[in-house]
Design a protein around this motif. Structure first.
Motif, PDB file in Angstrom:
ATOM      1  N   SER A  60      -7.262  -5.752  -5.157  1.00 29.42           N
ATOM      2  CA  SER A  60      -7.715  -6.799  -6.067  1.00 29.42           C
ATOM      3  C   SER A  60      -7.686  -8.136  -5.345  1.00 29.42           C
ATOM      4  N   GLN A  61      -8.640  -8.977  -5.666  1.00 36.31           N
ATOM      5  CA  GLN A  61      -8.719 -10.286  -5.035  1.00 36.31           C
ATOM      6  C   GLN A  61      -7.782 -11.277  -5.728  1.00 36.31           C
ATOM      7  N   GLY A  62      -7.614 -12.421  -5.089  1.00 36.60           N
ATOM      8  CA  GLY A  62      -6.831 -13.490  -5.701  1.00 36.60           C
ATOM      9  C   GLY A  62      -5.378 -13.464  -5.290  1.00 36.60           C
ATOM     10  N   THR A  63      -4.640 -14.457  -5.764  1.00 37.64           N
ATOM     11  CA  THR A  63      -3.220 -14.571  -5.459  1.00 37.64           C
ATOM     12  C   THR A  63      -2.440 -13.486  -6.186  1.00 37.64           C
ATOM     13  N   ARG A  64      -1.588 -12.807  -5.456  1.00 39.26           N
ATOM     14  CA  ARG A  64      -0.779 -11.753  -6.053  1.00 39.26           C
ATOM     15  C   ARG A  64       0.577 -12.293  -6.478  1.00 39.26           C
ATOM     16  N   GLU A  71      -2.809   0.885  12.264  1.00 41.32           N
ATOM     17  CA  GLU A  71      -4.027   0.131  12.573  1.00 41.32           C
ATOM     18  C   GLU A  71      -3.992  -1.265  11.970  1.00 41.32           C
ATOM     19  N   SER A  72      -3.363  -1.397  10.810  1.00 38.74           N
ATOM     20  CA  SER A  72      -3.323  -2.689  10.104  1.00 38.74           C
ATOM     21  C   SER A  72      -2.003  -3.426  10.316  1.00 38.74           C
ATOM     22  N   ALA A  73      -1.168  -2.936  11.236  1.00 35.94           N
ATOM     23  CA  ALA A  73       0.162  -3.511  11.473  1.00 35.94           C
ATOM     24  C   ALA A  73       0.956  -3.581  10.174  1.00 35.94           C
ATOM     25  N   GLY A  74       0.753  -2.576   9.322  1.00 38.82           N
ATOM     26  CA  GLY A  74       1.478  -2.494   8.061  1.00 38.82           C
ATOM     27  C   GLY A  74       0.869  -3.277   6.936  1.00 38.82           C
ATOM     28  N   ARG A  75      -0.134  -4.099   7.212  1.00 35.33           N
ATOM     29  CA  ARG A  75      -0.748  -4.928   6.165  1.00 35.33           C
ATOM     30  C   ARG A  75      -1.963  -4.202   5.583  1.00 35.33           C
ATOM     31  N   ILE A  76      -1.669  -3.326   4.645  1.00 37.58           N
ATOM     32  CA  ILE A  76      -2.742  -2.588   3.982  1.00 37.58           C
ATOM     33  C   ILE A  76      -3.675  -3.549   3.241  1.00 37.58           C
ATOM     34  N   SER A  77      -3.142  -4.697   2.819  1.00 42.17           N
ATOM     35  CA  SER A  77      -3.975  -5.699   2.144  1.00 42.17           C
ATOM     36  C   SER A  77      -5.099  -6.169   3.060  1.00 42.17           C
ATOM     37  N   ASP A  78      -4.812  -6.343   4.365  1.00 43.20           N
ATOM     38  CA  ASP A  78      -5.859  -6.742   5.309  1.00 43.20           C
ATOM     39  C   ASP A  78      -6.895  -5.634   5.472  1.00 43.20           C
ATOM     40  N   LEU A  79      -6.419  -4.396   5.527  1.00 47.71           N
ATOM     41  CA  LEU A  79      -7.317  -3.249   5.649  1.00 47.71           C
ATOM     42  C   LEU A  79      -8.271  -3.167   4.459  1.00 47.71           C
ATOM     43  N   ASP A 100      -9.476  -5.782   2.588  1.00 49.07           N
ATOM     44  CA  ASP A 100     -10.116  -7.061   2.249  1.00 49.07           C
ATOM     45  C   ASP A 100     -11.521  -6.847   1.687  1.00 49.07           C
ATOM     46  N   GLU A 101     -12.342  -6.077   2.384  1.00 45.44           N
ATOM     47  CA  GLU A 101     -13.714  -5.822   1.916  1.00 45.44           C
ATOM     48  C   GLU A 101     -13.711  -4.955   0.664  1.00 45.44           C
TER      49      GLU A 101
END
Length: 420
Positions: free
Chosen positions: A217-221, A298-306, A308-309
């Protein structure tokens, strides 16, 4: 097994198969167009390279893919690192149990926590059918707490706790989906999160937190309940079905609570979950874990970055659905029909209030005569209710399908409203 909740998904599947040309807003599943088959091989290769860099022998790498593996999971360290990076959840790897999707995490947690006949599970109403179905399979009757437009009220939870205690029962845990909940799409405000944690501490209550839509989901979490948890009141239930892909069937439970057995020996709640899991599924697929591990690496643990799209796509489909509803059911028409809907900030779902009974018969007519499928909200009310509500899932359709589907839905609603 005759409980109506057990038949809900079967009925939806039957309707979908019977009317394959209908546009379906029913499945709460990721959009297939976001997947690439080559991702699976790339993720597995990334994990195998990681094992080699860690000094694992060829025989050890082979075992990591082909053998059963530890019941609690092979990739707990990677999950713990990802939770720290993405969610500021600071827990040791040994407090994590890797499960067959989040559904198994729910089942194991309920089985371990609810040992007495008087133990009670509190759930929001409406609530995800997976938790109420699992509870009933285990002989646990869920106690509903009404969810308002802005989510659960802790005052209502206090009342429910008092009522159960007065009746000689023990409220053991409360299940919540704080972010973009299924089915309502509601997000719990930060103040309520703090209030719920305080309430749990006062009443010796555990919180089962399930939040699968946060990272798509987009936006501030807002912070998770677990990241705010200082008294180990929260069992955090996780899943990679939305953030990586559901076919991997990998979820997890974070259970860092200390428990003491009858012999006075202390350990982690996670250890107890693993004991039950060893008699249910033995372990979680090593291949599924390998794919998820590769994605985490692959995402260095940041699934949020993975994602993004992915989050942009789901945000766009949700906004498109709301725009289409506004266009085909403008204020004057919706007031005349007695229709309204909420506007979630993210997730997969939104809900409509309608002036007629949105039951299975109405759904069958909607599919047959208007070519559009939705989910009756009554499915999600564990103690009755929701008869005049519809859940729409916005995740699984293209923009063109949404436009056509909402137009068909509006015509069905108009017809059903005139007949009611």
């Amino acid at each position: 097994m005759s409980d109506p909740v057990m038949d809900t998904m079967n009925f939806l599947n039957e309707i979908t198969l019977r009317y394959p040309e209908a546009i379906s807003f029913a499945p709460g599943r990721p959009y297939d167009g976001l997947f690439d088959v080559e991702q699976i091989f790339a993720h597995i290769r990334r994990y195998l390279d990681h094992l080699a860099l860690q000094g694992e022998s060829p025989a050890g790498i082979r075992e990591a893919l082909f053998q059963y593996g530890p019941t609690a999971g092979r990739i707990r360290e990677l999950i713990a690192g990802s939770l720290r990076a993405d969610e500021d959840i600071q827990v040791p790897a040994e407090s994590i149990v890797v499960t067959v999707g989040c559904q198994e995490a729910m089942f194991l947690t309920l089985r371990v926590l609810f040992s007495r006949r008087e133990d009670v599970l509190l759930v929001s109403s409406p609530s995800y059918v997976g938790i109420t179905g699992a509870a009933r399979l285990l002989g646990i009757e869920p106690v509903a707490v009404v969810e308002h437009e802005d989510g659960l009220s802790c005052a209502d939870v206090e009342v429910a706790v008092a009522v159960e205690l007065a009746a000689g029962r023990r409220p053991r845990a409360i299940y919540v989906t704080p972010d973009h909940s299924n089915p309502s799409g509601v997000t719990m405000p930060l103040r309520t999160r703090h209030e719920l944690l305080d309430l749990a501490a006062r009443h010796d209550l555990l919180i089962l937190e399930d939040s699968p839509y946060r990272l798509v989901s987009q936006g501030t979490r807002l912070p998770t309940l677990k990241s705010l948890d200082r008294a180990r009141r929260v069992v955090h239930l996780g899943s990679y079905s939305k953030t990586v892909f559901p076919g991997a069937r990998v979820g997890f439970a974070v259970a860092d609570q200390t428990v003491v057995d009858t012999a006075g020996r202390s350990g982690l709640l996670a250890d107890e979950l693993a004991k039950v899991k060893s008699m249910v599924t033995v372990n979680t697929s090593p291949l599924g874990q390998a794919v998820i591990a590769g994605a985490l690496l692959e995402s260095a643990g940041r699934i949020s970055d993975l994602n993004d799209e992915t989050a942009k796509y789901y945000g766009d489909t949700l906004r498109t659905t709301l725009r289409c509803l506004d266009r085909v059911l403008p204020p004057v028409r919706r007031a005349r029909l007695g229709v309204g809907w909420n506007r979630p900030s993210g997730g997969f779902f939104l809900t409509l209030k309608v002036p007629f009974r949105a039951d299975n018969a109405a759904l069958a007519r909607s599919a047959q005569d208007f070519g559009v499928i939705w989910t009756p909200m009554s499915y999600f009310y564990p103690q009755g209710g929701g008869e005049r509500g519809i859940r729409l899932s916005t995740s699984y359709l293209t923009h063109d399908e949404i436009e056509s589907g909402i137009a068909r839905l509006a015509e069905f609603i108009a017809s059903a409203s005139e007949d009611s």
